[in-house]
Design an enzyme around this catalytic site. Structure first.
Site, mmCIF file in Angstrom:
data_model
loop_
_atom_site.group_PDB
_atom_site.id
_atom_site.type_symbol
_atom_site.label_atom_id
_atom_site.label_comp_id
_atom_site.label_asym_id
_atom_site.label_seq_id
_atom_site.Cartn_x
_atom_site.Cartn_y
_atom_site.Cartn_z
ATOM 1 N N LYS A 133 0.809 -1.227 0.000
ATOM 2 C CA LYS A 133 0.000 0.000 0.000
ATOM 3 C C LYS A 133 0.837 1.269 0.000
ATOM 4 C CE LYS A 133 -4.460 -1.450 1.728
ATOM 5 N NZ LYS A 133 -4.320 -2.907 1.967
ATOM 6 N N GLU A 135 -9.919 7.510 3.963
ATOM 7 C CA GLU A 135 -10.753 6.688 4.823
ATOM 8 C C GLU A 135 -10.108 5.322 4.909
ATOM 9 O OE1 GLU A 135 -11.837 7.108 1.546
ATOM 10 O OE2 GLU A 135 -11.516 4.988 1.050
ATOM 11 N N SER A 161 1.539 -9.833 -1.194
ATOM 12 C CA SER A 161 1.213 -8.411 -1.032
ATOM 13 C C SER A 161 1.561 -7.848 0.338
ATOM 14 C CB SER A 161 -0.270 -8.177 -1.322
ATOM 15 O OG SER A 161 -1.080 -9.027 -0.534
#
Ligand SMILES: *Cc1c(COP(=O)(O)O)cnc(C)c1O
Length: 397
Positions: free
Chosen positions: A90, A112, A379
């Protein structure tokens, strides 16, 4: 293939800009700035330098020798996004968007978060790039993810609880949108996956494509040939498109996206948008959505919070329909078994999201030749999930 999206932000019939009039100026500004910066050498060099300095890139492409032997199929390589700073892919995107915010002279970022992983990545770059961060989170999610709330606060971010509706992610999204509309001159809205209105799905894909560019270079170096198969889990779809995109014009390479099968597709308790969903508009974009016949959004379930979302990125919707990418799912149970397998075989505890991709490798290995090569996108790392799994297995703290 012609590049996607088209100038209107369309991926075939998907994508687009389904946003209220009040947000259009902000969206158009972002679109214009990015259209310039994506071809700007100094911006791209700064991005690469930050990925090296802040994230620790390039991440290794790791040959999983024992897993390969145990499954008895193709040579399995893991792209080690679990070794990124903060523990997942991310941050590739949050760094890119922090640089965009700087170039737009916006000193404040909002976001958010549901499970809190995106919020932590946002709070991290806000600290590192001297930006002010406000992160919206449903108050029920805040209770469930108390440790991540504390992490964001440690990093200097403001976490604002949203005590409306279901007190979860979709209510936090509404609140963040309201904030952006009001404060658009000073504020950049930092979206976490390849979702939302154009240009977000394109920008985030471009930032995450560093994964596939590195993997391509690394596999050619290690094996002298391209892989036969790529596998990645699909929540919103950013880590998967990041791996797949730099290979998309190599038609011989099979690509498999793995959605959350939850308690099984028949149970209705899953987040498999391509099996159980249909085209619709959610969060500013046209894509596959889990919805009932009246367009009401269905409740979703997955053991992994990062895959537990009712919509998928619009570019995936296009590749699904064209058949370029094959989509499947792994159940909670299959993911948990894969979680144990990778931990014991390789000494790598995967994120529960990534364990869905490992589960697909387990199913697929025997269909492939031993001389073939598979790359799985790992990931994220599983440290964040250990507590949850221990409790599920009856541990008491
Ligand atoms: C958030 C997350 C995902 C899912 O998001 P995508 O946008 O589909 O990549 C997958 N794995 C990890 C480790 C995550 O934190």
């Amino acid at each position: 293939m012609t590049p996607v999206p088209d100038p209107r932000g369309r991926f075939g019939q998907y994508g687009g800009q389904y946003v209220p009039e009040t947000l259009m100026p902000a969206i158009l500004e972002l679109q214009e700035v990015y259209a310039r910066l994506c071809h700007d050498r100094s911006f791209q060099q700064e991005f690469q330098a930050c990925l090296k300095k802040h994230v620790g890139r390039p991440t290794p492409l790791y040959f999983a020798k024992r897993l390969t032997r145990t499954l008895g199929g193709p040579k399995i390589y893991l792209k080690r996004e679990d070794l990124c700073h903060t523990g997942a892919h991310k941050i590739n995107n949050t760094i890119g968007q922090a640089l965009l915010a700087q170039r737009m002279n916006k000193r404040r970022i909002i976001a958010e978060t549901g499970a809190g992983q995106h919020g932590v990545a946002v709070a991290t770059v806000a600290a590192a790039f001297d930006l002010e961060a406000e992160i919206y989170m449903g108050t029920d999610d805040m209770k469930r993810q108390a440790l991540n709330v504390f992490r964001m606060q440690l990093l200097g971010a403001t976490v604002t609880g949203v005590n409306a509706g279901s007190r979860t992610l979709k209510d936090a999204i509404s609140e963040a949108m309201r904030d952006w509309t009001t404060n658009v001159r000073t504020t950049h809205y930092l979206l976490g996956s390849v979702l939302g209105a154009h240009p977000y799905p394109m920008i985030i894909r471009d930032f995450q494509s560093v994964i596939g560019r590195e993997a391509r270079h690394q596999i050619l170096e290690a094996e002298g040939q391209l892989p036969h198969c790529l596998v990645a889990c699909v929540g919103g779809g950013s880590n998967s498109i990041g791996l797949f995109y730099p290979f998309i014009n190599d038609p011989q390479i099979r690509m498999v996206g793995v959605e959350a099968g939850g308690l099984g597709l028949d149970s209705g308790q899953h987040a498999a948008r391509f099996s159980g969903g249909s085209p619709g508009v959610l969060q500013g974009t046209m894509t596959y959505v889990l919805q009932d016949q009246h367009g009401q959004i269905n409740a979703t379930h997955s053991v992994s919070a990062g895959l537990d979302y009712p919509a998928v990125g619009p570019e995936h919707a296009m590749y699904h329909d064209s058949g370029r990418i094959h989509y499947t799912s792994a159940t909670d149970e299959e993911a948990l078994q894969a979680f144990d397998l990778l931990s014991c075989e390789e000494g790598i505890i995967p994120a529960l999201e990534s364990a869905h991709a490992i589960a697909e490798a387990v199913k697929r290995a025997h269909t492939m030749q031993k001389s073939h090569i598979m790359i799985i996108n790992l990931s994220g790392r599983g440290d964040k999930d250990v507590d949850q799994i221990a409790r599920m297995r009856g541990a008491e703290f």
